[in-house]
Write a protein that holds these residues in place. Sequence first.
Motif, short mmCIF file in Angstrom:
data_model
loop_
_atom_site.label_atom_id
_atom_site.label_comp_id
_atom_site.label_asym_id
_atom_site.label_seq_id
_atom_site.Cartn_x
_atom_site.Cartn_y
_atom_site.Cartn_z
N ASP A 2 0.87 -1.34 -0.16
CA ASP A 2 -0.07 -0.07 0.20
C ASP A 2 0.93 1.10 0.06
N MET A 3 1.98 1.09 0.85
CA MET A 3 2.97 2.20 0.97
C MET A 3 3.47 2.58 -0.45
N ALA A 4 3.95 1.40 -1.18
CA ALA A 4 4.49 1.62 -2.36
C ALA A 4 3.49 2.07 -3.42
N ALA A 5 2.28 1.75 -3.38
CA ALA A 5 1.34 2.38 -4.21
C ALA A 5 1.00 3.71 -4.15
N LEU A 6 0.95 3.91 -2.99
CA LEU A 6 0.76 5.53 -2.60
C LEU A 6 2.01 6.41 -2.92
N GLU A 7 3.17 5.78 -2.91
CA GLU A 7 4.28 6.50 -3.28
C GLU A 7 4.18 6.79 -4.98
N GLU A 8 3.79 5.65 -5.54
CA GLU A 8 3.77 5.49 -7.23
C GLU A 8 2.66 6.74 -7.64
N GLU A 9 1.54 6.79 -6.63
CA GLU A 9 0.50 7.89 -7.11
C GLU A 9 0.95 9.29 -6.67
N GLY A 10 1.89 9.41 -6.16
CA GLY A 10 2.30 10.85 -5.52
C GLY A 10 2.03 11.56 -4.32
N LEU A 17 2.93 9.88 -1.13
CA LEU A 17 4.13 9.67 -0.30
C LEU A 17 5.32 10.06 -1.13
N THR A 18 6.37 10.07 -0.51
CA THR A 18 7.81 9.94 -0.93
C THR A 18 8.89 9.51 0.04
N GLN A 19 9.82 9.19 -0.62
CA GLN A 19 10.99 8.47 0.45
C GLN A 19 12.06 9.15 0.32
N PRO A 20 12.41 10.00 1.35
CA PRO A 20 13.71 10.90 1.39
C PRO A 20 14.90 10.12 1.13
N HIS A 21 14.91 9.07 1.77
CA HIS A 21 16.47 8.36 1.62
C HIS A 21 15.97 6.89 1.34
N THR A 22 16.91 6.02 0.48
CA THR A 22 16.58 4.92 0.32
C THR A 22 16.18 3.79 1.09
N SER A 23 16.69 3.85 2.28
CA SER A 23 16.31 3.08 3.42
C SER A 23 15.61 3.51 4.60
N ALA A 24 14.91 4.73 4.14
CA ALA A 24 14.10 5.35 5.18
C ALA A 24 12.70 4.95 4.57
N GLY A 25 11.72 5.21 5.87
CA GLY A 25 10.43 5.13 5.36
C GLY A 25 9.90 6.32 4.65
N ARG A 26 8.67 6.54 4.52
CA ARG A 26 7.80 7.42 3.81
C ARG A 26 7.46 8.83 4.43
N ILE A 27 7.14 9.77 3.75
CA ILE A 27 6.65 11.01 4.39
C ILE A 27 5.67 11.46 3.33
N PRO A 28 4.60 12.27 3.90
CA PRO A 28 3.55 12.77 2.81
C PRO A 28 4.12 13.77 1.94
N THR A 29 3.60 14.00 0.84
CA THR A 29 3.91 15.20 -0.20
C THR A 29 2.82 16.26 -0.01
N ASP A 30 2.93 17.05 -0.77
CA ASP A 30 1.83 18.10 -0.63
C ASP A 30 0.53 17.41 -1.16
N LYS A 31 0.53 16.68 -2.08
CA LYS A 31 -0.45 15.88 -2.63
C LYS A 31 -0.99 15.13 -1.60
#
Length: 338
Positions: A45-53, A55-69
């Motif tokens: 689900d997190m990967a799908a949310l990132e693909e749809e814009g 969420l974003t992943q600030p670093h390769t090994s880090a978790g996700r953070i919300p985007t403006d969207k």
Amino acid sequence: MTDDRRLDVLRAIVEDYVATQEPVGSRSLLERHQLGVSPATVRNDMAALEEEGYLTQPHTSAGRIPTDKGYRMFVDRLATVKALSTAERRAIETFLTGAVDVDDVVQRSVKVLAQLTNQVAIVQYPSLTRSTVRHIELVSLEGARVLLVVITSSGRVEQRIVELVETPSDDLMSDMRSRITRATVGERLPEASLRLADMIETFQANDRPIVTSIVTTLSHTFTNERSDERIAVGGTANLARFGSDFDTSIKPVLEAIEEQVVLLKLLGEATSGLTVRIGSETGHESLMSTTVVSSAYGSDDLALATLGTVGPTRMDYPATMAAVGAVARYVGRTLADN
């Protein structure tokens, strides 16, 4: 996004990131929230949310953070405005109840809003052009002078002394007071000014010089005051608490806040209800890392002006929206009662 489960994941990530300022991983998400799914499902689900814009992943090994969207989706679909506590409501009411005039209301509103949100608070002064005439008084003074007192629906009191060519009689003063009151009370200031102009010719010729002086001064009072171009700003130091939330430096944000035209434009977009502008939606490059939450204030059928806050995009949206909305309601009520 029609998948309710993914919306739940997005909500949880926004709430955790706002609270911790740390990228959110699937493991911590499952530990803090009862999502009722497997770790693999959450990761998908997190990967799908990132693909749809969202969420974003600030670093390769880090978790996700919300985007403006992602924040926008949270505000539009997921956020429930928090109810203010009894102490918070009492603080707003107590703080505003003691205000003695419009200037005092504005300054008190800025202070209490900054304290409630820990952000920069901005309050626009009530617009006279949107106000109506509540009361007008004409008072004879010594030396062929007349004191004009105008009280508007926004609670503003304007006083002018008019120097006349001769002392008006008591009958003329009474007649002017009566006609001016009938023509203006309850009217918006621009319309009241027009009605006054039409009144001059209805007086006898020998009284018109005096009437013209009175009417001209009143009209100038109605139309020349641009209080809606004045704002009060407070709590700027609060942004220092969020220094790491801004992309490069807090300095461009502070410089943008100092530009009154920018703030007036952002506040002006809130014509009714709450308005939330996130990141690029502010339309100003220096405010790309900020969110502006604003609301109009005044009566139900007439907005007098706007107020709001500026803070980082990583903010407690439900609490901020509740505080802005509550202060707007109290300010409108306070001005109506003055």
